[in-house]
Write a protein that holds these residues in place. Structure first.
Motif, PDB file in Angstrom:
ATOM      1  N   ILE A  52       0.837  -1.194   0.000  1.00  0.00           N
ATOM      2  CA  ILE A  52       0.000   0.000   0.000  1.00  0.00           C
ATOM      3  C   ILE A  52       0.872   1.244   0.000  1.00  0.00           C
ATOM      4  N   SER A  53       0.557   2.168  -0.890  1.00  0.00           N
ATOM      5  CA  SER A  53       1.132   3.506  -0.826  1.00  0.00           C
ATOM      6  C   SER A  53       0.087   4.463  -1.396  1.00  0.00           C
ATOM      7  N   GLY A  54       0.063   5.662  -0.892  1.00  0.00           N
ATOM      8  CA  GLY A  54      -0.917   6.637  -1.346  1.00  0.00           C
ATOM      9  C   GLY A  54      -2.282   6.400  -0.720  1.00  0.00           C
ATOM     10  N   PHE A  55      -3.282   7.079  -1.271  1.00  0.00           N
ATOM     11  CA  PHE A  55      -4.657   6.980  -0.771  1.00  0.00           C
ATOM     12  C   PHE A  55      -5.467   6.026  -1.635  1.00  0.00           C
ATOM     13  N   HIS A  56      -6.254   5.161  -0.998  1.00  0.00           N
ATOM     14  CA  HIS A  56      -7.063   4.168  -1.695  1.00  0.00           C
ATOM     15  C   HIS A  56      -8.355   3.933  -0.936  1.00  0.00           C
ATOM     16  N   ARG A  57      -9.300   3.336  -1.601  1.00  0.00           N
ATOM     17  CA  ARG A  57     -10.485   2.790  -0.948  1.00  0.00           C
ATOM     18  C   ARG A  57     -10.165   1.352  -0.553  1.00  0.00           C
ATOM     19  N   LEU A  58     -10.616   0.974   0.632  1.00  0.00           N
ATOM     20  CA  LEU A  58     -10.396  -0.382   1.121  1.00  0.00           C
ATOM     21  C   LEU A  58     -11.697  -1.164   1.007  1.00  0.00           C
ATOM     22  N   TYR A  59     -11.640  -2.313   0.369  1.00  0.00           N
ATOM     23  CA  TYR A  59     -12.803  -3.198   0.238  1.00  0.00           C
ATOM     24  C   TYR A  59     -12.534  -4.477   1.011  1.00  0.00           C
ATOM     25  N   LEU A  60     -13.483  -4.874   1.837  1.00  0.00           N
ATOM     26  CA  LEU A  60     -13.435  -6.151   2.526  1.00  0.00           C
ATOM     27  C   LEU A  60     -14.369  -7.101   1.794  1.00  0.00           C
ATOM     28  N   VAL A  61     -13.819  -8.197   1.297  1.00  0.00           N
ATOM     29  CA  VAL A  61     -14.555  -9.157   0.483  1.00  0.00           C
ATOM     30  C   VAL A  61     -14.708 -10.449   1.282  1.00  0.00           C
ATOM     31  N   TYR A  62     -15.937 -10.925   1.433  1.00  0.00           N
ATOM     32  CA  TYR A  62     -16.240 -12.139   2.197  1.00  0.00           C
ATOM     33  C   TYR A  62     -16.451 -13.284   1.217  1.00  0.00           C
ATOM     34  N   LEU A  63     -15.774 -14.419   1.455  1.00  0.00           N
ATOM     35  CA  LEU A  63     -15.835 -15.553   0.533  1.00  0.00           C
ATOM     36  C   LEU A  63     -16.086 -16.868   1.263  1.00  0.00           C
ATOM     37  N   ASN A  64     -16.960 -17.686   0.708  1.00  0.00           N
ATOM     38  CA  ASN A  64     -17.140 -19.074   1.114  1.00  0.00           C
ATOM     39  C   ASN A  64     -18.085 -19.714   0.108  1.00  0.00           C
ATOM     40  N   ALA A  65     -17.526 -20.397  -0.881  1.00  0.00           N
ATOM     41  CA  ALA A  65     -18.309 -21.010  -1.949  1.00  0.00           C
ATOM     42  C   ALA A  65     -19.184 -22.163  -1.458  1.00  0.00           C
ATOM     43  N   GLU A  66     -18.908 -22.671  -0.264  1.00  0.00           N
ATOM     44  CA  GLU A  66     -19.655 -23.816   0.263  1.00  0.00           C
ATOM     45  C   GLU A  66     -20.621 -23.436   1.380  1.00  0.00           C
ATOM     46  N   SER A  67     -20.998 -22.167   1.459  1.00  0.00           N
ATOM     47  CA  SER A  67     -21.853 -21.701   2.565  1.00  0.00           C
ATOM     48  C   SER A  67     -23.310 -22.135   2.427  1.00  0.00           C
ATOM     49  N   LYS A  68     -23.719 -22.562   1.241  1.00  0.00           N
ATOM     50  CA  LYS A  68     -25.089 -23.033   0.986  1.00  0.00           C
ATOM     51  C   LYS A  68     -26.145 -22.017   1.419  1.00  0.00           C
ATOM     52  N   GLY A  69     -25.866 -20.738   1.146  1.00  0.00           N
ATOM     53  CA  GLY A  69     -26.833 -19.687   1.438  1.00  0.00           C
ATOM     54  C   GLY A  69     -26.803 -19.149   2.852  1.00  0.00           C
ATOM     55  N   LYS A  70     -25.991 -19.733   3.743  1.00  0.00           N
ATOM     56  CA  LYS A  70     -25.888 -19.239   5.113  1.00  0.00           C
ATOM     57  C   LYS A  70     -25.092 -17.933   5.131  1.00  0.00           C
ATOM     58  N   PRO A  71     -25.404 -17.037   6.074  1.00  0.00           N
ATOM     59  CA  PRO A  71     -24.523 -15.893   6.278  1.00  0.00           C
ATOM     60  C   PRO A  71     -23.137 -16.403   6.679  1.00  0.00           C
ATOM     61  N   LEU A  72     -22.087 -15.694   6.266  1.00  0.00           N
ATOM     62  CA  LEU A  72     -20.738 -16.164   6.569  1.00  0.00           C
ATOM     63  C   LEU A  72     -20.309 -15.816   7.995  1.00  0.00           C
ATOM     64  N   PHE A  73     -20.372 -14.544   8.340  1.00  0.00           N
ATOM     65  CA  PHE A  73     -19.976 -14.086   9.664  1.00  0.00           C
ATOM     66  C   PHE A  73     -20.412 -12.642   9.814  1.00  0.00           C
ATOM     67  N   ALA A  74     -20.312 -12.127  11.021  1.00  0.00           N
ATOM     68  CA  ALA A  74     -20.652 -10.736  11.299  1.00  0.00           C
ATOM     69  C   ALA A  74     -19.389  -9.999  11.709  1.00  0.00           C
ATOM     70  N   VAL A  75     -19.100  -8.882  11.050  1.00  0.00           N
ATOM     71  CA  VAL A  75     -17.974  -8.040  11.448  1.00  0.00           C
ATOM     72  C   VAL A  75     -18.482  -7.098  12.529  1.00  0.00           C
ATOM     73  N   VAL A  76     -17.837  -7.140  13.686  1.00  0.00           N
ATOM     74  CA  VAL A  76     -18.259  -6.357  14.840  1.00  0.00           C
ATOM     75  C   VAL A  76     -17.403  -5.105  14.998  1.00  0.00           C
ATOM     76  N   ASN A  77     -16.094  -5.214  14.705  1.00  0.00           N
ATOM     77  CA  ASN A  77     -15.189  -4.103  14.956  1.00  0.00           C
ATOM     78  C   ASN A  77     -13.972  -4.201  14.039  1.00  0.00           C
ATOM     79  N   LEU A  78     -13.434  -3.047  13.637  1.00  0.00           N
ATOM     80  CA  LEU A  78     -12.180  -2.967  12.873  1.00  0.00           C
ATOM     81  C   LEU A  78     -11.227  -2.043  13.617  1.00  0.00           C
ATOM     82  N   LYS A  79      -9.965  -2.450  13.735  1.00  0.00           N
ATOM     83  CA  LYS A  79      -8.959  -1.605  14.369  1.00  0.00           C
ATOM     84  C   LYS A  79      -7.744  -1.554  13.445  1.00  0.00           C
TER      85      LYS A  79
END
Length: 84
Positions: A52-79
Motif C-alpha cells: 500500500i502507498s498513497g490513498f485508496h479505498r479499502l474493500y473487505l470481500v467475504y468468501l465461502n463457496a460452500e456456505s449453501k446460502g448461510k450468512p458467513l460471519f458478522a464483522v463487529v469491529n475494525l482496528k
C-alpha cells in the motif's frame, strides 16, 4: 497502514465462516491481505496488510463457496494499526 484487527463472529450454527480479503479500490482490486474466520469463532483475526502507498479505498470481500446460502460471519469491529 500496517495491519487491521477484525473482530468477526461466526459463533453459531446459523453462520458458515469463511475467508475475508482486503483489496484496494474495488472488490476485485489488488489483494493486500486475507484471513480466515472459522465457524464457531469469536476471536479477533489480525490481517497484515502489504503493498500500500498513497490513498485508496479499502474493500473487505467475504468468501465461502460452500456456505449453501448461510450468512458467513458478522464483522463487529475494525482496528487499524500503523506499520512499525
Amino acid at each position: 497502514m500496517g495491519s487491521v484487527t477484525i473482530l468477526a463472529t461466526a459463533s453459531d450454527q446459523r453462520t458458515a465462516g469463511g475467508k475475508l480479503e482486503a483489496r484496494l479500490d474495488s472488490p476485485t482490486g489488488q489483494l493486500i491481505g486475507s484471513g480466515e474466520i472459522s465457524a464457531g469463532s469469536t476471536n479477533p483475526t489480525k490481517i497484515q496488510l502489504s503493498g500500500i502507498s498513497g490513498f485508496h479505498r479499502l474493500y473487505l470481500v467475504y468468501l465461502n463457496a460452500e456456505s449453501k446460502g448461510k450468512p458467513l460471519f458478522a464483522v463487529v469491529n475494525l482496528k487499524f494499526e500503523k506499520a512499525k
